[in-house]
Design a protein around this motif. Structure first.
Motif, PDB file in Angstrom:
ATOM      1  N   PRO A 276      20.103  28.638  68.965  1.00 48.61           N
ATOM      2  CA  PRO A 276      19.377  27.451  69.450  1.00 48.61           C
ATOM      3  C   PRO A 276      18.906  26.553  68.316  1.00 48.61           C
ATOM      4  O   PRO A 276      18.917  25.325  68.442  1.00 48.61           O
ATOM      5  CB  PRO A 276      18.199  28.063  70.219  1.00 48.61           C
ATOM      6  N   GLU A 277      18.468  27.162  67.208  1.00 52.39           N
ATOM      7  CA  GLU A 277      18.005  26.386  66.061  1.00 52.39           C
ATOM      8  C   GLU A 277      19.146  25.582  65.439  1.00 52.39           C
ATOM      9  O   GLU A 277      18.959  24.406  65.065  1.00 52.39           O
ATOM     10  CB  GLU A 277      17.387  27.317  65.013  1.00 52.39           C
ATOM     11  N   GLN A 278      20.326  26.200  65.341  1.00 50.74           N
ATOM     12  CA  GLN A 278      21.480  25.493  64.790  1.00 50.74           C
ATOM     13  C   GLN A 278      21.896  24.325  65.678  1.00 50.74           C
ATOM     14  O   GLN A 278      22.224  23.242  65.187  1.00 50.74           O
ATOM     15  CB  GLN A 278      22.648  26.469  64.605  1.00 50.74           C
ATOM     16  N   TRP A 279      21.886  24.556  66.975  1.00 47.41           N
ATOM     17  CA  TRP A 279      22.249  23.483  67.911  1.00 47.41           C
ATOM     18  C   TRP A 279      21.235  22.343  67.844  1.00 47.41           C
ATOM     19  O   TRP A 279      21.606  21.172  67.903  1.00 47.41           O
ATOM     20  CB  TRP A 279      22.373  24.035  69.318  1.00 47.41           C
ATOM     21  N   GLN A 280      19.964  22.678  67.696  1.00 43.56           N
ATOM     22  CA  GLN A 280      18.937  21.646  67.568  1.00 43.56           C
ATOM     23  C   GLN A 280      19.168  20.805  66.310  1.00 43.56           C
ATOM     24  O   GLN A 280      19.024  19.582  66.339  1.00 43.56           O
ATOM     25  CB  GLN A 280      17.545  22.286  67.514  1.00 43.56           C
ATOM     26  N   THR A 281      19.556  21.451  65.231  1.00 43.25           N
ATOM     27  CA  THR A 281      19.853  20.734  63.992  1.00 43.25           C
ATOM     28  C   THR A 281      21.031  19.785  64.184  1.00 43.25           C
ATOM     29  O   THR A 281      21.019  18.651  63.699  1.00 43.25           O
ATOM     30  CB  THR A 281      20.169  21.728  62.859  1.00 43.25           C
ATOM     31  N   VAL A 282      22.050  20.239  64.901  1.00 43.51           N
ATOM     32  CA  VAL A 282      23.208  19.391  65.185  1.00 43.51           C
ATOM     33  C   VAL A 282      22.775  18.162  65.990  1.00 43.51           C
ATOM     34  O   VAL A 282      23.162  17.028  65.674  1.00 43.51           O
ATOM     35  CB  VAL A 282      24.288  20.178  65.960  1.00 43.51           C
ATOM     36  N   GLN A 283      21.970  18.394  67.018  1.00 41.94           N
ATOM     37  CA  GLN A 283      21.514  17.283  67.867  1.00 41.94           C
ATOM     38  C   GLN A 283      20.657  16.296  67.082  1.00 41.94           C
ATOM     39  O   GLN A 283      20.792  15.075  67.249  1.00 41.94           O
ATOM     40  CB  GLN A 283      20.737  17.835  69.059  1.00 41.94           C
ATOM     41  N   GLU A 284      19.772  16.807  66.245  1.00 40.48           N
ATOM     42  CA  GLU A 284      18.921  15.928  65.448  1.00 40.48           C
ATOM     43  C   GLU A 284      19.745  15.111  64.455  1.00 40.48           C
ATOM     44  O   GLU A 284      19.440  13.935  64.209  1.00 40.48           O
ATOM     45  CB  GLU A 284      17.865  16.755  64.705  1.00 40.48           C
ATOM     46  N   SER A 285      20.778  15.710  63.917  1.00 42.85           N
ATOM     47  CA  SER A 285      21.650  14.989  62.991  1.00 42.85           C
ATOM     48  C   SER A 285      22.404  13.873  63.703  1.00 42.85           C
ATOM     49  O   SER A 285      22.586  12.776  63.152  1.00 42.85           O
ATOM     50  CB  SER A 285      22.650  15.955  62.339  1.00 42.85           C
ATOM     51  N   GLU A 286      22.824  14.143  64.935  1.00 40.66           N
ATOM     52  CA  GLU A 286      23.504  13.108  65.714  1.00 40.66           C
ATOM     53  C   GLU A 286      22.547  11.965  66.037  1.00 40.66           C
ATOM     54  O   GLU A 286      22.911  10.785  65.939  1.00 40.66           O
ATOM     55  CB  GLU A 286      24.063  13.710  67.006  1.00 40.66           C
ATOM     56  N   LEU A 287      21.294  12.299  66.390  1.00 43.33           N
ATOM     57  CA  LEU A 287      20.302  11.259  66.667  1.00 43.33           C
ATOM     58  C   LEU A 287      20.017  10.429  65.425  1.00 43.33           C
ATOM     59  O   LEU A 287      19.915   9.204  65.489  1.00 43.33           O
ATOM     60  CB  LEU A 287      19.002  11.897  67.169  1.00 43.33           C
ATOM     61  N   SER A 288      19.898  11.091  64.277  1.00 47.15           N
ATOM     62  CA  SER A 288      19.634  10.382  63.025  1.00 47.15           C
ATOM     63  C   SER A 288      20.782   9.444  62.686  1.00 47.15           C
ATOM     64  O   SER A 288      20.573   8.324  62.211  1.00 47.15           O
ATOM     65  CB  SER A 288      19.419  11.378  61.884  1.00 47.15           C
TER      66      SER A 288
END
Length: 209
Positions: A45-57
């Motif tokens: 879940p933490e890795q997926w959250q990082t991916v999502q945050e990177s896409e938002l950024s």
């Protein structure tokens, strides 16, 4: 969670599906490449959250660059523009990045806006400061940017009195018209003292003529 589907969608966008949600997600190819995503890959879940945050950024940064192509922005003005669409931490990160790259420079932007409000709009000091504050600029930047225009502000006011509002001040006995003209100049950001001096100057010019 496992990536059960990952393939190109449109242009630089890829579609992705996780086994625990069943919903399609859309990521830019840059994000797919950066995290080396592939079908069958296991993510915490933490890795997926990082991916999502990177896409938002990435989206926020592209949006900010699009805005900057149209006109300049101050740091706070850009933050306020991004905030309704992106999380606070993303907005700060993107705005910090723009500032570090020199794409946002509050002092340079203050100088640009001072030029616009004084030389183009012919606003007085108060109105120019007010408009510059609305653009998120600090008082220290505003003061420094407006300092070279002290003489220009006086000349602008005299030009307005003798030009655009000349009819209001042509007859010193017509108090109603004079007050109307003064009120218009106050709205432009000039002080009563400087307005009175400019009107007296103009009426002296008329008497000499």
């Amino acid at each position: 969670m496992t990536i059960t589907l990952l393939k190109p969608y449109k242009g630089n966008t890829w579609e992705l599906e996780l086994d625990d949600s069943g919903e399609l997600q859309f990521l830019h190819v840059q994000i797919v490449t950066r995290f080396q995503l592939c079908t069958g890959m296991e993510l915490t879940p933490e890795q997926w959250q990082t991916v999502q945050e990177s896409e938002l950024s990435r989206k926020a940064y592209q949006h900010a660059c699009y805005l900057l192509d149209r006109r300049g922005y101050s740091y706070m003005e850009m933050f306020r523009k991004l905030e309704p669409k992106y999380p606070e931490q993303v907005c700060y990160a993107v705005t910090d990045r723009l500032a570090s790259l020199g794409l946002i420079n509050d002092q340079a932007y203050a100088e640009q806006t001072a030029h616009y409000y004084v030389e183009v709009k012919h606003f007085g000091l108060h109105r120019a400061r007010q408009e510059m504050r609305r653009r998120g600029l600090l008082d220290s930047h505003i003061t420094q940017a407006l300092e070279p225009y002290a003489r220009q502000l006086e000349e602008n006011l005299q030009a307005l009195v003798a030009g655009k509002y000349a009819a209001c001040f042509a007859d010193p006995r017509d108090r109603k018209q004079i007050e109307k003209g003064k009120a218009a100049l106050v709205r432009r950001g000039y002080g009563f003292g400087e307005i009175n001096r400019a009107v007296a100057w103009y009426q002296e010019q008329l008497e000499e003529e």
